[in-house]
Design an enzyme around this catalytic site. Structure first.
Site, PDB file in Angstrom:
ATOM      1  N   SER A 127       0.849  -1.078   0.011  1.00  0.00           N
ATOM      2  CA  SER A 127       0.003  -0.130  -0.032  1.00  0.00           C
ATOM      3  C   SER A 127       1.045   1.172   0.092  1.00  0.00           C
ATOM      4  O   SER A 127       1.751   1.214   0.555  1.00  0.00           O
ATOM      5  CB  SER A 127      -0.874   0.052   1.332  1.00  0.00           C
ATOM      6  OG  SER A 127      -1.579   1.246   1.433  1.00  0.00           O
ATOM      7  N   LYS A 181      -4.211  -6.842   3.312  1.00  0.00           N
ATOM      8  CA  LYS A 181      -4.350  -5.671   2.225  1.00  0.00           C
ATOM      9  C   LYS A 181      -5.646  -5.560   1.814  1.00  0.00           C
ATOM     10  O   LYS A 181      -5.960  -4.326   1.702  1.00  0.00           O
ATOM     11  CB  LYS A 181      -3.225  -5.847   1.105  1.00  0.00           C
ATOM     12  CG  LYS A 181      -3.466  -4.950  -0.022  1.00  0.00           C
ATOM     13  CD  LYS A 181      -3.160  -3.446   0.326  1.00  0.00           C
ATOM     14  CE  LYS A 181      -2.751  -2.491  -0.717  1.00  0.00           C
ATOM     15  NZ  LYS A 181      -3.683  -2.582  -1.688  1.00  0.00           N
ATOM     16  N   HIS A 184      -7.408  -3.457   4.394  1.00  0.00           N
ATOM     17  CA  HIS A 184      -7.155  -2.179   4.503  1.00  0.00           C
ATOM     18  C   HIS A 184      -7.650  -1.432   3.247  1.00  0.00           C
ATOM     19  O   HIS A 184      -8.167  -0.176   3.604  1.00  0.00           O
ATOM     20  CB  HIS A 184      -5.616  -2.391   4.089  1.00  0.00           C
ATOM     21  CG  HIS A 184      -5.113  -1.074   3.642  1.00  0.00           C
ATOM     22  ND1 HIS A 184      -5.094  -0.598   2.279  1.00  0.00           N
ATOM     23  CD2 HIS A 184      -3.977  -0.196   4.046  1.00  0.00           C
ATOM     24  CE1 HIS A 184      -4.444   0.655   2.233  1.00  0.00           C
ATOM     25  NE2 HIS A 184      -3.796   0.729   3.350  1.00  0.00           N
ATOM     26  N   ASN A 185      -7.823  -1.983   2.163  1.00  0.00           N
ATOM     27  CA  ASN A 185      -8.579  -1.240   1.087  1.00  0.00           C
ATOM     28  C   ASN A 185      -9.968  -0.876   1.588  1.00  0.00           C
ATOM     29  O   ASN A 185     -10.466   0.168   1.019  1.00  0.00           O
ATOM     30  CB  ASN A 185      -8.372  -1.851  -0.161  1.00  0.00           C
ATOM     31  CG  ASN A 185      -6.974  -1.980  -0.858  1.00  0.00           C
ATOM     32  OD1 ASN A 185      -6.105  -1.492  -0.179  1.00  0.00           O
ATOM     33  ND2 ASN A 185      -6.970  -2.116  -2.241  1.00  0.00           N
ATOM     34  N   GLU A 188     -10.042   1.932   3.750  1.00  0.00           N
ATOM     35  CA  GLU A 188      -9.655   2.996   2.941  1.00  0.00           C
ATOM     36  C   GLU A 188     -11.154   3.450   2.177  1.00  0.00           C
ATOM     37  O   GLU A 188     -11.291   4.637   2.174  1.00  0.00           O
ATOM     38  CB  GLU A 188      -8.724   2.718   1.624  1.00  0.00           C
ATOM     39  CG  GLU A 188      -8.317   3.656   0.797  1.00  0.00           C
ATOM     40  CD  GLU A 188      -7.347   3.252  -0.355  1.00  0.00           C
ATOM     41  OE1 GLU A 188      -7.773   3.360  -1.397  1.00  0.00           O
ATOM     42  OE2 GLU A 188      -6.455   2.590   0.175  1.00  0.00           O
TER      43      GLU A 188
END
Length: 467
Positions: A127, A181, A184-185, A188
């Site tokens: 990221s 990940k 995480h997105n 986001e």
């Protein structure tokens, strides 16, 4: 040639990762399926040890053993194709690392296939976008720990550094790195949507100018809301359009794209019974934005609330917006980290939540000041089930919930869409309520489908003949 590492896939991210590795002393072999991107990278080289190859076999043979190959290729079939082209030239204990946005289940499948051939495989979440790839991203490696240790000297060098600590840590087995990940997105997505809703209130209800809103975001970025997304929002709002002289934000079409990781995050949560309402609502908001033509027509047909809007004290309400945004962010991160915890328990991954929060502090898109508080919460309570009940955040939401309630109610009464702020409030109220309305839902299920129910005053499963 004895290059120390190879990079395949020389788009923006792959080229920058290769340059990052070279800038940190690695001797890097590079290869791309089409020659043009390789040649484009060569024009950017300024003395770095980057060696181009136009043949896969020669690329592989140029690497010191055990070979270390880093893939920066589009997720999906392209990854499988590249792996198939590499395997004939690899030997046992060679290492393939996938640094793209692969689905974690695909990563686990590839791990198993390559393991049967004696080839090691790591799924690595990256990221930070193109700037992070070049200057230091947040790195989330998953696979066998002993394999990670072989490449850790390279990965920790190219990662972002915060207070002398690399934003890279071993995440867990098989697809764990790409799973982290993926979520995480999802966080986001929610974080970005919450910021846009705060912007909407400041502009549409408080009637602040774009420059005034930019100044407020600048101010917020000096305090507890300090984060990359707040920082870039201020910069975006200051940007003028060269053609019209208007704020550039006013000439950008209001249709949002998405590449799939947010959808994957929501689908995984749905499949496993994980409450992820804020992140999922942020995804649906993007889908609604894509209905631009329909929305233009609907505006001519559908009316909002007709009411006299009272004058608001701007300074007071700007502070309410700040509190609402902070609390919305806390709720969104709480959902994301709950997804980490529940999935970790499901797969016995033992995800290091304290360390995950720390590696998000630098390089990555969701880097934020309060990640230190998240890490401290898990350091104090390793089995913490939800961030909202950690003492630090429990006090914050107790203090800020009034601001969130005011903004949501005022926004709704003014006809402003607040999908994530309102969902954050609903999630908070649902989570803090010991006795919910779900008893009626369960009674309904038993009435029409004989699904049975449990009682609060005795053990067992019960069914009522409602007729």
């Amino acid at each position: 040639m004895n290059n120390t590492i190879g990079v395949i896939g020389l788009g923006v991210m792959g080229s920058n990762i290769a340059l990052n590795m070279a800038n940190n002393g690695e001797k890097v072999a590079v290869y791309n399926y089409t020659r043009d991107l390789t040649d484009k990278l060569l024009h950017r080289i300024e003395g770095q040890q980057i060696n181009p190859y136009y043949d896969v076999q020669k690329f592989v043979q140029s690497l010191a053993t055990p070979r270390k190959i880093f893939l920066m290729v589009t997720a999906g079939a392209a990854i499988d194709s590249v792996i198939s082209s590499l395997v004939p030239f690899l030997e046992p204990s060679d290492i393939i690392m996938d640094g793209g946005n692969s689905h974690y289940e695909d990563t686990a499948r590839r791990y198993d296939v390559l393991k049967s051939k004696g080839i090691d495989y790591l799924g690595i979440g990256i990221s930070g976008g193109e700037v992070g790839a070049l200057n230091g991203p947040s790195i989330m490696p998953g696979g066998d720990r002993e394999v990670y240790e072989k490449v850790a000297p390279i990965l920790t060098k190219i990662a972002a550094q915060v207070d002398g600590t690399p934003c890279c840590t071993y995440i867990g087995p098989k697809g764990a790195g790409h799973f982290v990940k993926m979520v995480h997105n999802g966080i986001e997505y929610a974080d970005m949507q919450l910021i846009t809703e705060a912007y909407s209130f400041l502009r549409d209800r408080l009637q602040l100018s774009v420059n005034e809103i930019a100044d407020n975001f600048d101010t917020w970025n000096q305090g507890e809301l300090k984060s990359y997304l707040i920082e870039i929002t201020a910069e975006i709002l200051k940007k003028k359009d060269d053609k019209t002289g208007l704020p550039l934000i006013d000439v950008i079409l209001d249709k949002v794209g998405q590449k799939g990781t947010g959808k994957w995050t929501s689908m995984q949560a749905i499949d496993n019974g994980i409450p992820l309402s804020i992140i999922t609502e942020s995804l649906f908001s993007r889908y609604v934005s894509a209905l631009k033509d329909e929305r233009v027509i609907a505006e001519e047909i559908l009316a909002g609330p007709k009411m006299e809007q009272r004058e608001l004290d701007k300074d007071a309400w700007i502070e309410y917006v700040r509190q609402a945004l902070y609390m919305g962010k806390v709720c969104a991160y709480a959902q994301g980290f709950t997804q980490y915890k529940m999935t970790s328990d499901l797969y016995d991954w033992n995800l290091p939540l304290e360390e995950i929060a720390l590696i998000f502090r630098g390089g990555c898109i969701i880097r934020a000041e309060f990640l230190n508080g998240i890490s401290a919460a898990y350091q104090s309570q390793a089995n913490l089930t939800n961030l909202l009940i950690a003492p630090f955040f429990a006090e914050k939401v107790k203090e800020y919930q009034s601001g969130l309630r005011k903004i949501v109610c005022e926004g709704i009464n003014s006809g402003i869409s607040f999908p994530c702020l309102s969902t954050s409030l609903s999630y908070f109220d649902s989570f803090r309520t010991a006795r919910s309305n779900a008893s009626l839902l369960q009674a309904q299920r038993d009435y029409f489908g004989a699904h049975t129910y449990e009682r609060i005053d005795m053990e067992g499963v019960f069914h009522t003949d409602w007729n």
